[in-house]
Design a protein around this motif. Sequence first.
Motif, PDB file in Angstrom:
ATOM      1  N   LEU A  34      -0.570  17.787 -12.514  1.00 46.38           N
ATOM      2  CA  LEU A  34      -0.500  16.455 -13.119  1.00 46.38           C
ATOM      3  C   LEU A  34       0.749  15.744 -12.605  1.00 46.38           C
ATOM      4  CD1 LEU A  34      -1.441  14.331 -15.252  1.00 46.38           C
ATOM      5  CD2 LEU A  34       0.077  15.499 -16.875  1.00 46.38           C
ATOM      6  N   VAL A  35       0.573  14.546 -12.050  1.00 45.35           N
ATOM      7  CA  VAL A  35       1.695  13.692 -11.664  1.00 45.35           C
ATOM      8  C   VAL A  35       1.777  12.566 -12.682  1.00 45.35           C
ATOM      9  CG1 VAL A  35       2.643  12.138  -9.916  1.00 45.35           C
ATOM     10  CG2 VAL A  35       1.495  14.245  -9.218  1.00 45.35           C
ATOM     11  N   VAL A  36       2.974  12.320 -13.202  1.00 49.10           N
ATOM     12  CA  VAL A  36       3.168  11.293 -14.227  1.00 49.10           C
ATOM     13  C   VAL A  36       4.054  10.179 -13.686  1.00 49.10           C
ATOM     14  CG1 VAL A  36       3.969  10.820 -16.569  1.00 49.10           C
ATOM     15  CG2 VAL A  36       3.011  13.072 -16.011  1.00 49.10           C
ATOM     16  N   ARG A  37       3.551   8.957 -13.721  1.00 52.67           N
ATOM     17  CA  ARG A  37       4.340   7.786 -13.328  1.00 52.67           C
ATOM     18  C   ARG A  37       3.937   6.653 -14.257  1.00 52.67           C
ATOM     19  NH1 ARG A  37       8.494   6.553  -9.110  1.00 52.67           N
ATOM     20  NH2 ARG A  37       9.391   4.916 -10.385  1.00 52.67           N
ATOM     21  N   SER A  38       4.676   6.458 -15.329  1.00 50.72           N
ATOM     22  CA  SER A  38       4.214   5.574 -16.402  1.00 50.72           C
ATOM     23  C   SER A  38       4.891   4.213 -16.423  1.00 50.72           C
ATOM     24  CB  SER A  38       4.439   6.261 -17.755  1.00 50.72           C
ATOM     25  OG  SER A  38       5.817   6.547 -17.946  1.00 50.72           O
ATOM     26  N   ASP A  39       5.491   3.793 -15.292  1.00 48.58           N
ATOM     27  CA  ASP A  39       6.148   2.487 -15.315  1.00 48.58           C
ATOM     28  C   ASP A  39       5.320   1.414 -14.627  1.00 48.58           C
ATOM     29  OD1 ASP A  39       6.804   4.176 -13.230  1.00 48.58           O
ATOM     30  OD2 ASP A  39       8.843   3.479 -13.000  1.00 48.58           O
ATOM     31  N   ARG A  40       5.901   0.601 -13.751  1.00 48.04           N
ATOM     32  CA  ARG A  40       5.253  -0.646 -13.348  1.00 48.04           C
ATOM     33  C   ARG A  40       4.552  -0.595 -11.983  1.00 48.04           C
ATOM     34  NH1 ARG A  40      10.325  -4.408 -15.020  1.00 48.04           N
ATOM     35  NH2 ARG A  40      11.385  -2.795 -13.838  1.00 48.04           N
ATOM     36  N   ILE A  41       4.016  -1.756 -11.602  1.00 46.56           N
ATOM     37  CA  ILE A  41       3.167  -1.873 -10.411  1.00 46.56           C
ATOM     38  C   ILE A  41       3.814  -1.280  -9.161  1.00 46.56           C
ATOM     39  CG2 ILE A  41       2.065  -3.512  -8.829  1.00 46.56           C
ATOM     40  CD1 ILE A  41       1.789  -5.431 -11.215  1.00 46.56           C
ATOM     41  N   GLY A  42       4.977  -1.801  -8.791  1.00 45.89           N
ATOM     42  CA  GLY A  42       5.617  -1.346  -7.568  1.00 45.89           C
ATOM     43  C   GLY A  42       5.969   0.121  -7.603  1.00 45.89           C
ATOM     44  N   ASP A  43       6.424   0.609  -8.755  1.00 46.85           N
ATOM     45  CA  ASP A  43       6.808   2.016  -8.894  1.00 46.85           C
ATOM     46  C   ASP A  43       5.609   2.935  -8.655  1.00 46.85           C
ATOM     47  OD1 ASP A  43       9.537   1.334 -10.042  1.00 46.85           O
ATOM     48  OD2 ASP A  43       8.236   0.427 -11.544  1.00 46.85           O
ATOM     49  N   VAL A  44       4.469   2.561  -9.200  1.00 47.51           N
ATOM     50  CA  VAL A  44       3.262   3.365  -9.029  1.00 47.51           C
ATOM     51  C   VAL A  44       2.816   3.354  -7.565  1.00 47.51           C
ATOM     52  CG1 VAL A  44       0.809   3.544  -9.633  1.00 47.51           C
ATOM     53  CG2 VAL A  44       2.509   3.094 -11.420  1.00 47.51           C
ATOM     54  N   ILE A  45       2.820   2.184  -6.950  1.00 49.01           N
ATOM     55  CA  ILE A  45       2.391   2.091  -5.548  1.00 49.01           C
ATOM     56  C   ILE A  45       3.311   2.900  -4.643  1.00 49.01           C
ATOM     57  CG2 ILE A  45       2.109   0.506  -3.596  1.00 49.01           C
ATOM     58  CD1 ILE A  45       1.204  -1.625  -5.627  1.00 49.01           C
ATOM     59  N   LEU A  46       4.607   2.872  -4.908  1.00 48.37           N
ATOM     60  CA  LEU A  46       5.558   3.629  -4.089  1.00 48.37           C
ATOM     61  C   LEU A  46       5.459   5.131  -4.335  1.00 48.37           C
ATOM     62  CD1 LEU A  46       8.687   1.306  -4.267  1.00 48.37           C
ATOM     63  CD2 LEU A  46       7.158   1.660  -2.314  1.00 48.37           C
ATOM     64  N   SER A  47       4.690   5.522  -5.320  1.00 47.44           N
ATOM     65  CA  SER A  47       4.468   6.943  -5.592  1.00 47.44           C
ATOM     66  C   SER A  47       3.228   7.476  -4.884  1.00 47.44           C
ATOM     67  CB  SER A  47       4.324   7.178  -7.101  1.00 47.44           C
ATOM     68  OG  SER A  47       5.484   6.779  -7.792  1.00 47.44           O
ATOM     69  N   THR A  48       2.416   6.602  -4.308  1.00 44.06           N
ATOM     70  CA  THR A  48       1.154   7.061  -3.709  1.00 44.06           C
ATOM     71  C   THR A  48       1.329   8.024  -2.534  1.00 44.06           C
ATOM     72  OG1 THR A  48       0.989   5.016  -2.382  1.00 44.06           O
ATOM     73  CG2 THR A  48      -0.132   5.042  -4.517  1.00 44.06           C
ATOM     74  N   PRO A  49       2.431   7.962  -1.757  1.00 45.21           N
ATOM     75  CA  PRO A  49       2.599   8.998  -0.724  1.00 45.21           C
ATOM     76  C   PRO A  49       2.712  10.410  -1.299  1.00 45.21           C
ATOM     77  CG  PRO A  49       3.979   7.112  -0.220  1.00 45.21           C
ATOM     78  CD  PRO A  49       3.441   6.903  -1.613  1.00 45.21           C
TER      79      PRO A  49
END
Length: 351
Positions: free
Chosen positions: A13-28
């Motif tokens: 499970l990967v958790v990233r519960s903040d905003r748009i840019g933060d989530v997109i920058l986590s996709t790698p």
Amino acid sequence: MQPITPSKLKRILVVRSDRIGDVILSTPVFSAIKEKYPHCYLAVLVDQSVETLVRGNPFVDEVIAYDKKGKHRSWWRTLWLGIGLRKYHFDLAIHLHPTNRVHILSWLAGIPIRIGYCRKNHYLLTHSIEERKRLGKRHEAEYNFDLLQFIHIPAPHRLKLYVPLHPEDKNELKMLAPDLKDPYVVYHPSASCPSKIWPPERMAELANSLAHECGTFSVIVASGSGVNEANLMEMHLKQSYMNLGGKLSLGMLGWLLKGARLLVSNDSGPVHFASAVGTPVISIFGRNQAGLSPTRWKPLGERSSFVHKNVGCVECLAHDCKLGFKCLQELSVNDVLGEIKKLEIFEQNRK
């Protein structure tokens, strides 16, 4: 901290519960995990408002929506969500953004290995490292990989962002904006803090200049309170334009950005959305603060750049600035226009 046995990592499970840019920058991170552990079941927990950014990602098996402003707002509902996660039998949780609630969620879910930063209630984690993001020495997307050292995944040489786009959103955009004209430039005049907002009337002046020199059509986007900046920018536009402030879903915004020749935006989520769909970006930065610097938050896309003027502030007071946001006020239209010209996007359109 006990060593982690890679062969036991079957459900992650990967958790990233903040905003748009933060989530997109986590996709790698998602693609890197699947490359290292191709047979694992990978789920991603994100805020419900940005669920569409991950839904349909080929490296993600399931998206779990966390409605922290709605049905999961109360602590009681959060507790039940955590207990409900037990049915997944996750072996590992990776917290890319530290909050008290998500640390509690993974603990309640009975996940045996819980990785994150030494912040918030980090005593609920089994493996943690110091968070150094505030130093701003690397890009946010690179910092995400610091946590993956525990499971033997290095940062890739090239950080590639990915956001799936859905056909139904494209159709909705066509119905909303049938008069969209090509070539068009998207302008995002708002941001999460006043210390990040270049004066909207100056962004309008930039749009007028590009429209006059290159024949571009201007499209304004914004959401929430940012619609105020969108409307203010509209008041100063002299060439043909469309104001879509407050009218787009995230999916529609994705298609709009994909079709644009350029995005000009303050430092905010659409910068990274545009990068993910392959659109050139000029990102405007204000604050002279390491953790909010271009080094950490610049656009990662090809043929993209940023503008940032250091006006000598020793300490940035953010929204409490006593100098009237001098860093943004001294950033001229010609500064931004000059950076756009370097990208050579509109050379064939110049009059």
